[in-house]
Design a protein around this motif. Structure first.
Motif, PDB file in Angstrom:
ATOM      1  N   ASP A 140       0.828  -1.204   0.000  1.00 49.48           N
ATOM      2  CA  ASP A 140       0.000   0.000   0.000  1.00 49.48           C
ATOM      3  C   ASP A 140       0.866   1.260   0.000  1.00 49.48           C
ATOM      4  OD1 ASP A 140      -2.572   0.904  -0.311  1.00 49.48           O
ATOM      5  OD2 ASP A 140      -3.006   1.006   1.837  1.00 49.48           O
ATOM      6  N   PRO A 144      -5.083  -3.359   0.272  1.00 50.53           N
ATOM      7  CA  PRO A 144      -6.263  -3.934   0.927  1.00 50.53           C
ATOM      8  C   PRO A 144      -7.392  -4.149  -0.076  1.00 50.53           C
ATOM      9  CG  PRO A 144      -5.434  -2.023   2.142  1.00 50.53           C
ATOM     10  CD  PRO A 144      -4.746  -2.030   0.810  1.00 50.53           C
ATOM     11  N   GLU A 145      -7.988  -5.310  -0.036  1.00 49.44           N
ATOM     12  CA  GLU A 145      -9.082  -5.626  -0.949  1.00 49.44           C
ATOM     13  C   GLU A 145     -10.230  -4.644  -0.807  1.00 49.44           C
ATOM     14  OE1 GLU A 145     -10.440  -9.920  -1.934  1.00 49.44           O
ATOM     15  OE2 GLU A 145     -11.722  -9.238  -0.284  1.00 49.44           O
ATOM     16  N   ALA A 146     -10.482  -4.180   0.429  1.00 48.02           N
ATOM     17  CA  ALA A 146     -11.607  -3.286   0.680  1.00 48.02           C
ATOM     18  C   ALA A 146     -11.431  -1.918   0.031  1.00 48.02           C
ATOM     19  CB  ALA A 146     -11.810  -3.113   2.184  1.00 48.02           C
ATOM     20  N   ASP A 147     -10.221  -1.564  -0.366  1.00 50.75           N
ATOM     21  CA  ASP A 147      -9.985  -0.257  -0.980  1.00 50.75           C
ATOM     22  C   ASP A 147     -10.466  -0.200  -2.423  1.00 50.75           C
ATOM     23  OD1 ASP A 147      -8.880   0.537   1.365  1.00 50.75           O
ATOM     24  OD2 ASP A 147      -6.834   0.810   0.603  1.00 50.75           O
ATOM     25  N   THR A 184      -4.008   0.652 -12.330  1.00 52.91           N
ATOM     26  CA  THR A 184      -3.660  -0.766 -12.297  1.00 52.91           C
ATOM     27  C   THR A 184      -3.280  -1.301 -13.676  1.00 52.91           C
ATOM     28  OG1 THR A 184      -4.985  -1.288 -10.335  1.00 52.91           O
ATOM     29  CG2 THR A 184      -4.580  -3.084 -11.883  1.00 52.91           C
ATOM     30  N   SER A 219      -4.612  -7.925  -4.322  1.00 58.22           N
ATOM     31  CA  SER A 219      -5.488  -7.488  -3.228  1.00 58.22           C
ATOM     32  C   SER A 219      -5.446  -8.510  -2.094  1.00 58.22           C
ATOM     33  CB  SER A 219      -6.923  -7.332  -3.734  1.00 58.22           C
ATOM     34  OG  SER A 219      -7.001  -6.316  -4.711  1.00 58.22           O
ATOM     35  N   VAL A 220      -5.367  -8.014  -0.863  1.00 59.48           N
ATOM     36  CA  VAL A 220      -5.335  -8.866   0.321  1.00 59.48           C
ATOM     37  C   VAL A 220      -6.611  -8.618   1.121  1.00 59.48           C
ATOM     38  CG1 VAL A 220      -4.069  -9.493   2.409  1.00 59.48           C
ATOM     39  CG2 VAL A 220      -2.814  -8.751   0.368  1.00 59.48           C
ATOM     40  N   PRO A 221      -7.367  -9.665   1.466  1.00 59.13           N
ATOM     41  CA  PRO A 221      -8.633  -9.466   2.180  1.00 59.13           C
ATOM     42  C   PRO A 221      -8.421  -9.195   3.668  1.00 59.13           C
ATOM     43  CG  PRO A 221      -8.223 -11.793   1.868  1.00 59.13           C
ATOM     44  CD  PRO A 221      -7.108 -11.080   1.143  1.00 59.13           C
TER      45      PRO A 221
END
Length: 259
Positions: free
Chosen positions: A123, A208-211, A217, A229-231
């Motif tokens: 990030d 972060p996946e939530a972002d 990209t 992406s990481v959950p």
């Protein structure tokens, strides 16, 4: 704890080192953080353990010295880090770097290519950002003049940041904290993103996946940067979801080994 002088005045960068095989892995923290606190758990995770690992603190942060005359540009942080790594006998390292540390790692790879064989960015800041009065992060710190920050603005940042971030932010020199935030918000020329696109080494960007989707990209992927992406995490991926972080980082490094 290890140390190396990185300025003409003898200011010291310090790090915690875990023994293991080469090539080395170097973990670099973000603004107001410290690598031993942010990376110790993941550095010894079974998926990542076994390499010589340097959990290093940028000048002015954590256990490193806090000079008041250091200008704290991203280039200066990168050059100081390069001096420490060279003193430690590091070459061709895997850089695993968070937030501002990721920005510094990109500049390090561009300016000192012999030191870096691959990047895992967590990030990281890729573009200049506008100042944002009232924010706790770099954009909020950069909204103060240095005089305002030293005269009491840091107390407002302390209260906004909360006890978790402040527990490591309080270790940073106040001049370092402000100047680093200003230069992070200002960015570099070419930008960190442009440097990243131009690098020829394996590169992975974790977010972060939530972002949601990372801006730009498609261009990153076209240039060979893996975007992952990481959950179940926020900005501090390695703290919020250490298992997910270890899996994503190990997979990135394993993929790189096959390139």
């Amino acid at each position: 704890m290890r140390n190396a002088a990185v300025t003409l005045e003898g200011d010291q960068i310090r790090w915690v080192e875990l023994p293991g095989q080469e090539p080395s892995r170097v973990y670099v923290h973000g603004l107001g953080a410290t690598s031993p606190a942010y990376f110790a758990e993941v550095a010894v995770h079974p998926l990542l353990a076994g390499r010589r690992s340097l959990l290093i603190d940028l000048l002015g942060h954590g256990i490193s010295d806090r000079p008041t005359d250091f200008d704290c540009t991203l280039e200066s942080h990168a050059d100081a880090l390069a001096a420490a790594l060279t003193s430690a006998g590091v070459a061709g390292a895997e850089l695993i770097a968070h937030s501002m540390g990721g920005s510094v790692a990109i500049i390090l790879a561009a300016r000192h290519p012999q030191l870096v064989s691959r990047l895992v960015l967590i990030d990281a800041n890729l573009d200049p950002i506008p100042s944002a009065p009232g924010s706790a992060g770099s954009s909020g710190i950069a909204a103060y003049s240095e005089e305002e920050f030293l005269a009491g603005g840091w107390e407002e940042i302390r209260d906004r940041a909360g006890p978790h971030w402040w527990s490591t932010m309080r270790l940073a020199g106040r001049e370092t904290l402000h100047r680093s935030a200003v230069h992070l918000a200002r960015g570099t020329a070419p930008t960190m993103r442009e440097h990243l696109l131009d690098l020829k080494i394996p590169r992975t960007y974790l977010l972060p996946e939530a972002d949601g989707p990372l801006p730009g990209t498609d261009a990153l992927i076209e240039a060979g940067v893996a975007v992952v992406s990481v959950p179940d995490c926020g900005h501090n991926i390695m703290l919020d979801n250490p298992e997910g972080f270890a899996r994503a980082t190990a997979a990135a490094l394993s993929d790189h080994d096959q390139q």
